[in-house]
Each structure stands twice: as structure tokens, then as C-alpha cells.
Design an enzyme around this catalytic site. Structure first.
Site, PDB file in Angstrom:
ATOM      1  N   ASN A   1       0.810  -1.214   0.000  1.00  0.00           N
ATOM      2  CA  ASN A   1       0.000   0.000   0.000  1.00  0.00           C
ATOM      3  C   ASN A   1       0.851   1.276   0.000  1.00  0.00           C
ATOM      4  O   ASN A   1       0.427   2.296  -0.534  1.00  0.00           O
ATOM      5  CB  ASN A   1      -1.036   0.005   1.141  1.00  0.00           C
ATOM      6  CG  ASN A   1      -0.430  -0.364   2.478  1.00  0.00           C
ATOM      7  OD1 ASN A   1       0.787  -0.260   2.658  1.00  0.00           O
ATOM      8  ND2 ASN A   1      -1.263  -0.795   3.402  1.00  0.00           N
TER       9      ASN A   1
ATOM     10  N   THR B   1       2.022  -8.111  -1.164  1.00  0.00           N
ATOM     11  CA  THR B   1       2.308  -7.982   0.272  1.00  0.00           C
ATOM     12  C   THR B   1       2.003  -9.284   0.978  1.00  0.00           C
ATOM     13  O   THR B   1       0.956  -9.890   0.750  1.00  0.00           O
ATOM     14  CB  THR B   1       1.492  -6.857   0.946  1.00  0.00           C
ATOM     15  OG1 THR B   1       1.620  -7.014   2.378  1.00  0.00           O
ATOM     16  CG2 THR B   1       0.022  -6.898   0.617  1.00  0.00           C
ATOM     17  N   ILE B   2       2.908  -9.720   1.852  1.00  0.00           N
ATOM     18  CA  ILE B   2       2.610 -10.910   2.656  1.00  0.00           C
ATOM     19  C   ILE B   2       1.607 -10.567   3.765  1.00  0.00           C
ATOM     20  O   ILE B   2       0.972 -11.462   4.304  1.00  0.00           O
ATOM     21  CB  ILE B   2       3.881 -11.529   3.286  1.00  0.00           C
ATOM     22  CG1 ILE B   2       4.544 -10.605   4.308  1.00  0.00           C
ATOM     23  CG2 ILE B   2       4.877 -11.922   2.200  1.00  0.00           C
ATOM     24  CD1 ILE B   2       5.532 -11.333   5.205  1.00  0.00           C
ATOM     25  N   ASP B   3       1.467  -9.265   4.088  1.00  0.00           N
ATOM     26  CA  ASP B   3       0.536  -8.889   5.161  1.00  0.00           C
ATOM     27  C   ASP B   3      -0.922  -8.996   4.726  1.00  0.00           C
ATOM     28  O   ASP B   3      -1.814  -9.047   5.566  1.00  0.00           O
ATOM     29  CB  ASP B   3       0.812  -7.440   5.610  1.00  0.00           C
ATOM     30  CG  ASP B   3       2.138  -7.303   6.315  1.00  0.00           C
ATOM     31  OD1 ASP B   3       2.681  -8.335   6.754  1.00  0.00           O
ATOM     32  OD2 ASP B   3       2.638  -6.169   6.425  1.00  0.00           O
TER      33      ASP B   3
ATOM     34  N   MET C   1       4.710 -12.201  11.428  1.00  0.00           N
ATOM     35  CA  MET C   1       4.676 -10.839  10.889  1.00  0.00           C
ATOM     36  C   MET C   1       3.240 -10.355  10.677  1.00  0.00           C
ATOM     37  O   MET C   1       2.335 -11.156  10.456  1.00  0.00           O
ATOM     38  CB  MET C   1       5.425 -10.780   9.559  1.00  0.00           C
ATOM     39  CG  MET C   1       6.943 -10.673   9.692  1.00  0.00           C
ATOM     40  SD  MET C   1       7.709 -10.494   8.039  1.00  0.00           S
ATOM     41  CE  MET C   1       9.434 -10.230   8.484  1.00  0.00           C
TER      42      MET C   1
ATOM     43  N   ARG D   1       1.732  -6.111  10.947  1.00  0.00           N
ATOM     44  CA  ARG D   1       1.703  -4.949  11.828  1.00  0.00           C
ATOM     45  C   ARG D   1       0.282  -4.609  12.254  1.00  0.00           C
ATOM     46  O   ARG D   1       0.001  -4.495  13.445  1.00  0.00           O
ATOM     47  CB  ARG D   1       2.302  -3.772  11.067  1.00  0.00           C
ATOM     48  CG  ARG D   1       2.564  -2.533  11.858  1.00  0.00           C
ATOM     49  CD  ARG D   1       3.190  -1.486  10.944  1.00  0.00           C
ATOM     50  NE  ARG D   1       4.402  -1.991  10.314  1.00  0.00           N
ATOM     51  CZ  ARG D   1       5.600  -1.951  10.893  1.00  0.00           C
ATOM     52  NH1 ARG D   1       5.719  -1.427  12.089  1.00  0.00           N
ATOM     53  NH2 ARG D   1       6.650  -2.415  10.270  1.00  0.00           N
TER      54      ARG D   1
ATOM     55  N   GLU E   1       3.021  -9.937  15.536  1.00  0.00           N
ATOM     56  CA  GLU E   1       3.985  -8.955  16.040  1.00  0.00           C
ATOM     57  C   GLU E   1       3.310  -7.622  16.358  1.00  0.00           C
ATOM     58  O   GLU E   1       3.828  -6.819  17.123  1.00  0.00           O
ATOM     59  CB  GLU E   1       5.105  -8.727  15.028  1.00  0.00           C
ATOM     60  CG  GLU E   1       4.619  -8.109  13.716  1.00  0.00           C
ATOM     61  CD  GLU E   1       5.708  -7.886  12.668  1.00  0.00           C
ATOM     62  OE1 GLU E   1       6.857  -8.253  12.908  1.00  0.00           O
ATOM     63  OE2 GLU E   1       5.360  -7.353  11.604  1.00  0.00           O
TER      64      GLU E   1
ATOM     65  N   LEU F   1      12.172 -15.536   7.432  1.00  0.00           N
ATOM     66  CA  LEU F   1      11.918 -16.794   6.733  1.00  0.00           C
ATOM     67  C   LEU F   1      10.516 -16.810   6.130  1.00  0.00           C
ATOM     68  O   LEU F   1      10.284 -17.441   5.101  1.00  0.00           O
ATOM     69  CB  LEU F   1      12.083 -17.977   7.695  1.00  0.00           C
ATOM     70  CG  LEU F   1      13.507 -18.500   7.890  1.00  0.00           C
ATOM     71  CD1 LEU F   1      14.497 -17.406   8.212  1.00  0.00           C
ATOM     72  CD2 LEU F   1      13.557 -19.591   8.945  1.00  0.00           C
TER      73      LEU F   1
ATOM     74  N   ARG G   1       8.892 -14.673   4.495  1.00  0.00           N
ATOM     75  CA  ARG G   1       8.708 -14.067   3.178  1.00  0.00           C
ATOM     76  C   ARG G   1       9.791 -14.472   2.202  1.00  0.00           C
ATOM     77  O   ARG G   1       9.748 -14.053   1.035  1.00  0.00           O
ATOM     78  CB  ARG G   1       8.626 -12.547   3.285  1.00  0.00           C
ATOM     79  CG  ARG G   1       9.934 -11.865   3.617  1.00  0.00           C
ATOM     80  CD  ARG G   1       9.721 -10.367   3.753  1.00  0.00           C
ATOM     81  NE  ARG G   1      10.987  -9.665   3.748  1.00  0.00           N
ATOM     82  CZ  ARG G   1      11.175  -8.447   4.246  1.00  0.00           C
ATOM     83  NH1 ARG G   1      10.162  -7.805   4.789  1.00  0.00           N
ATOM     84  NH2 ARG G   1      12.345  -7.874   4.188  1.00  0.00           N
TER      85      ARG G   1
END
Lengths: 407, 407
Positions: B108, B136-138, B180, B182, B236, B295, B297
Site C-alpha cells: 500500500n 504484500t505478505i501482510d 509478521m 503490523r 507482532e 523466513l 517471506r
């Protein structure tokens, strides 16, 4: 017909292939004598004194195959290390259940347990055949070229470092990855297995060498100056010149297991301390650290087929040795040929393996003390197995700068 | 013929499939117009202002395919977020090199960069077509069912928790794995994707809910009392009722990146604090924690084939949209059917994606606040891809105790 029941147990840290050894033993025993009853002890020697047994005799072969492909210890494991009183309790249970053969799959502590059990059985003139089946991701068993469990863990560490090195190349900085291995650096060294020219890990710190913080900082600084980045592999067992583990110097409450071993895994303290030191002294902005932790020995789907086959065979051979050889012992792997990679399985004396620790030979450690040698790469690469993922970089030529851009 | 050169860049954290999008765009552009020159900027927008370009036009298709299968960002990435002055510098370079189309693959923040660049181009009446390609992995991109990169990272987290759960079952205790994410809990929630009955993670703590230490301890205690063990997945990004991240409360020197984001990854502090709290308050002996770190990502060889195909297609579609649609935008993935799993690719407005954060919908979070719902499992499972490793347990019956053993 084999005398008495067969009892199998698993001890110490689980691995990706410890269930292969279990299943190899169960299937080989069933083939050898279809009338044999096969028990499994839940949670290692603890399950013996608790009489916590399951009857594996009629477990469906299809399910055994599925269990073999599953990481972790299907029978459960333990960190207990029997003393004499514990062993006397073991005998009481073995006698009551008519156990004639005992196979214990584990590391050097488990081998030592088998040694004590074997000696006590002889003293009590109890007819027991006891065989240790090797297993450890640390690869620290004496009298073995390598131990089942190490190749798969090495594959995990190699793939992890190949990945973090690509990540670090994309977002340059310093990266420190902490790898399991209390006294032996084999697993940390495996971080180099897929490394190409100028790829990371650029520095490797092993418990076989004294860790000096000033030298560490100077080496990180030099790599960073040369490449603009630096990837470091560190063993959790690194120690100072007095032998004190760097990790334990940083952890307030030191935890010890039943073997007197200090707890090094399951904490990010060492990684955080090392990255903090780099930030403080080298003024490098992007410094990251990871502690690989339990993923190294348990990650679902990262396994070496070489390891799978050898762990299976170690379990099968344990049954053959137990029934055909007139002494107790420890199954051991010897590399008989380097190219093509070939191994044989022998029966070592229990006191040659039990309670002893093998470390990396000097021939595997570079003169600098912070890298491996080509001999180590020749040693580790055949163990990683088939189907390793490839990696590639762009080859595109640079475009001429028209405005005199900054870099 | 397409007007001007095509410039592609990659921004933000690398993933297992960001190179698929790059290669998808390069191949689609070459098919569209064989005379088109295709540049890549090294290290994202930073590479643009530095005029650090490579010419991808003649990169061999075989090498492009090998790069596509490689994790990390092949062009290099950046955390820079351009302000107005930075953007003006970008234009100066784009004009000088005759760039007519700009594709930026990222999250983003990168979408917001494309939005600013797009607006500045319009203001300056510079003929630029700018398209954002999601990554994005998020999984926190608005207007997307999911983002390329998330499925492979979710697969890693699912396989990691399946493995540590087996490990924890073998050596029972409490295990805390920090994942991970946020603001969005999608990746942490993926820890449950391969979970069977009574398997871990038994508790899941997401940034979408307030983290209360007393409730956390009570929930861990209850699971441990019921099963003799407890596996916990923690984001996290968990925070207290004031919104303060639990991680930052524990870290002395808070580090912020160019976007003002606090550095949460690359430290084991949160995991260590949570396991320490459990040890102190619950008197449970074996408590271990890991921080999955980079690890997640980057791990070489853990990738979802669904993710690979979609990331490739996102890159291809970006080229089609850039050349055929008369506006700038962001490629977005919509799930058009749940069963069978089907997606379509659209072009969203840049301000619908840029700088905004999507979090888990309430329908994916259990009433308790510490687990996911079946709706989340239906959402995540089709993303994990084919060839997931299986796991199995022994079915052997218990043996009758003869001596009244302890357990």
C-alpha cells in the site's frame, strides 16, 4: 521365533525423519516374525516407567507410511535421562511385560541411556537385547559420518539462508541468523550449502571456535564495506575464550534440563544481542536478526529424501542387529564412497556413542575461523536430497546514465 | 506501437512471488510490442532518482522463468517513500529516459507512491501511464480479496505451525510463535490452516483485537490444563487498549523506517517477553518461543502455486491495463467464486488502495477474540496451493498397565 516382545521408544528432540526409523523398525520386526508383539513407549523412557505403552503390532501399514512421512516424534519424546534408580524401575516394567528387545531412537544422551540399561540388564542377568538408533539434527554423534535428522535440518537451514540472502540483497543491510547446535557447528555450517559467489552467509560462526566480539565486528564491517551488505550465520552455542556461551551471558535466568544442559533455544536473546552490538559499533542502519528456533527440526514439508531413506534403514537395521548379532550396540552410518554417495550401516559399541559429542573436524573449518571449507561443502551437499529449489538472478545490462545519477 | 519506454520497479518487502509479477509484465510487454524497450529500476524508486536502470528487453525467456521461480526482489527493493521533491526528481529522470509507462510492484505504500507520481504527471501534463501491481505478505491491501505474496507466506506459516505443533505434542509445554503483520492479522491467522481437532495453534492473537495480558495468561492456563500443552500464534502487531504495540513497549530503542513505521521484525523481544510472562505467572516448566522473522517471506522452496499463477497474471494484467485503459490505477484481485475457487483481475483507483490498510473482517475472528472462524478457514485454504504435505498420528491401542504405572 523371537524371544519376548519388542519395545520401541523415541527420545530427545524430534526431527523430520525420526518417525521413519520407528516405522522401519516396526515393519522389519513384523516381517521377521509375524507373531511378535511390538509395543511403543509413549514419551521415551518416561513412558516405560509409567507403563504408558501402545500396541503397534496391528497398526495398518498405510497409516505407518503416513506417520513415517510426518515430522515430530509419533510416540512422544522425553528429556529424562535415567539414573540407576530410574533404570531399576525400567527393568521392573520390562520384566512385567515380557520385553525381550528394546530399541531407543535418539541422540547421544539416548545412546547413553541404552548403555546404562544394557549394563544393568547384564548385571541382573536379564535377557534383553538393547539397540540404539541414531537421531539428531545436531549431527554430533561419534562413530557416524552423519546422523538421521541432520540432512533434513541442514536442508531447512540451507534453504532458509538462500532465501534470507536474496531478501538481504533486495533490501541491503546486515542479517544475523542464529542456528541450533550447542557444541557442534554442523547445522550452522549447512547455511553455506546453496551459496554462490558473493552470496551469503558471508560469515559463519561455529561453536568449534572461540567467538571474539571485536573480530566479529571487524569481519562484518569488512564484508559490508565490500558488498554493501552482510549475511551472518551464528551457532547458538558460540562461546568466549573461557568457554562461557555468549547466549547464556546475555540471558538472566539460565534454564537447565535434566541432562544439565543450558537452555539455548526458544529465545531470541543471542540474535538481539549481536544485532544490537553491530548497530552500536558499526553505525549500520539496517541490521536484522532471526533465531531459526524449532522450525529447523519440525517444519512440515522440508525433508531430504536421502535422510528419509537412511532413517528408515537405520530402524530396519536395528531390528536385524537386535535379532542376529549377539551384543547390544548403536546403529552407525559410515560413508563408504564419496562419489557416488554411498553409505553402510554398522553396529557400534554403545560406549563409543553414548554421552559423547562429535564436533566439526578442522578440515571443515576455514583458516579464518568464520567460514567453512570446500571439504565441508562436499560433505554436506549429497545429504540435502533431491528436488532442491533453484534460484536465479537477472542478467540484464545496465543502462547508461543520462543525468549523472547518484549511484 | 506503444509510446515511450516501459519502466518496472519493485518496492517494499520481498516475497516468494514478486518476481513472478516482474516476469509476467516483462513477457506481456514483449508480446504486446516487440520494439518496446523495457527498463528495470534497481531498488525501487531509489533506483529511478539514481538513474540505476537495467535493460530487460533482451533478457532470455529461460532466465526470466528461472528468476520468476526465485524468491526475493530480483531488481532490488527500497523502503523509500517519495515526497513531492522526490517525485519531481523522478520526473526529471523519466523524461530524460523517455519513459511512457511506469509499473510499480509493491504494497500500500508503493501504491501511494504510484498515486503521487500519477498526480504529479497529470499536473505537469507529462504523458505517463502509471499502474500499481499488488504485493504484500501482510494481505492488507484494500479493494483486494487477497494480495500476491500472502498465499505463499500463509503456506509457510501454516506448515511451520503444523510442524511446531507436532514437536510440542512430542515434548509437551507451551510454545509461542510470533508472526509478521503490523496491523492486519491475516498471516498470523494462517497458522490455523492445517489444524485438526485439539491441534495447535490453540490460541491466536491478532492486531485486530486488544491484547490483554491477564486474559492471555488465563487462556493459556486453560488450554494447558485441558491438553497438557498449548501452542500460541501471536501477531507482532498486538497492542494494548491504548493502541501501543506490546512489542514496542518492550524494546528499548524504537526504530522507525521512512514511512514512520516502527520496526517490529528482526527482534525476538516480543516472543521472549510473552514466554517470560508465562513462566513467571503460570509456573509451567517448558515454555518456548520463536519469532518467525524473515523466513516467512523468503524461504527458498515454500511457495503456493496459486500465488505463483496469480502474481504472474497480476504483472501481465498491469501491462494490458497500462496500454488499453485510459487511466492509471492499481491491479486488484476479486474472488468471483468460492467453490471452485476463481478470481478476476480489475483496475482499482489508486486512492482506493494507496496508503490505506485493510484488516481482518469481524467474520474471520472468533467471538473469543483468540481464534479464527470457519469462514476464515474457507477463505485461506484455497490460497495455500497444491502439494501440501500430509501428517498422520499413530492409531495404536493402549496396552493394559500391569504394575499400576504412574500415568
Amino acid at each position: 521365533m523371537v524371544r519376548g516382545k519388542l519395545l520401541i521408544a523415541q527420545g530427545g528432540g524430534p526431527t523430520a525423519v525420526i518417525n521413519q526409523s520407528l516405522v522401519g523398525a516396526v515393519l522389519a520386526a513384523g516381517e521377521r516374525d509375524p507373531t511378535l508383539r511390538i509395543y511403543g513407549a509413549r514419551h521415551g523412557v518416561r513412558g516405560i516407567i509409567d507403563e504408558d505403552f501402545v500396541d503397534l503390532t496391528d497398526e495398518a501399514p498405510e497409516n505407518l507410511e503416513a506417520v513415517a512421512a510426518t515430522p515430530g516424534a509419533a510416540l512422544g519424546s522425553t528429556r529424562d535421562k535415567p539414573d540407576l534408580a530410574y533404570c531399576q524401575e525400567i527393568f521392573r516394567v520390562l520384566k512385567a511385560h515380557g520385553i525381550g528387545t528394546f530399541l531407543y531412537i535418539g541422540g547421544n544422551d539416548s545412546a547413553d541411556t541404552v548403555r546404562i540399561v544394557s549394563e544393568e540388564a547384564r548385571k541382573e542377568e536379564y535377557a534383553l537385547r538393547a539397540v540404539h538408533v541414531p537421531k539428531t539434527i545436531d549431527n554430533d554423534l561419534m562413530a557416524n559420518d552423519h546422523a538421521p535428522g541432520y540432512p533434513s535440518a541442514a536442508r531447512f537451514v540451507a534453504c532458509a539462508f538462500a532465501g534470507v540472502d536474496l531478501d538481504n540483497a533486495a533490501l541491503p543491510g546486515v542479517y544475523v541468523g542464529v542456528v541450533m547446535g550447542r557444541h557442534a557447528g554442523f547445522l550452522t555450517a549447512a547455511a553455506t550449502a546453496l551459496r554462490g559467489a558473493d552470496e551469503g552467509p558471508h560469515l559463519v560462526y561455529l561453536p568449534e571456535r572461540t567467538f571474539d566480539t571485536d573480530r566479529f565486528l571487524a569481519e562484518v564491517k569488512a564484508v559490508h564495506a565490500r558488498l554493501g551488505r552482510c549475511v551472518v550465520a551464528v551457532s547458538e552455542g558460540i562461546h568466549d575464550e573461557t568457554g562461557a556461551a555468549i547466549a547464556t551471558k546475555l540471558v538472566k535466568h539460565v534454564e537447565r534440563d535434566a541432562h544439565g544442559n543450558v537452555q539455548l533455544s526458544g529465545t531470541g536473546a543471542l540474535s538481539d544481542a549481536l544485532t544490537g552490538t553491530i548497530k552500536d559499533h558499526l553505525k549500520i542502519k539496517r541490521v536484522r536478526g532471526d533465531t531459526f528456533g524449532y522450525l529447523q527440526r519440525s517444519f512440515l514439508g522440508c525433508v531430504s529424501d536421502v535422510d528419509q531413506r537412511e532413517a528408515r534403514e537405520a530402524g530396519r537395521r536395528a531390528v536385524r542387529f537386535a535379532f542376529d548379532v549377539e551384543r547390544d550396540g548403536s546403529v552407525a552410518i559410515t560413508r563408504t564412497e564419496v562419489k557416488p554417495y554411498t553409505v553402510s550401516f554398522g553396529l557400534e559399541r554403545l560406549d563409543a556413542v553414548g554421552g559423547k559429542t562429535r564436533v566439526m573436524p578442522d578440515s571443515f573449518i576455514a583458516e579464518s575461523g568464520s567460514d567453512v571449507t570446500p571439504a565441508f561443502l562436499d560433505y554436506v551437499r549429497p545429504l540435502l536430497g533431491a528436488g532442491l529449489p533453484a534460484k536465479a538472478a537477472l542478467r540484464a545490462p545496465a543502462v547508461e546514465k543520462l543525468l549523472g545519477g547518484a549511484s
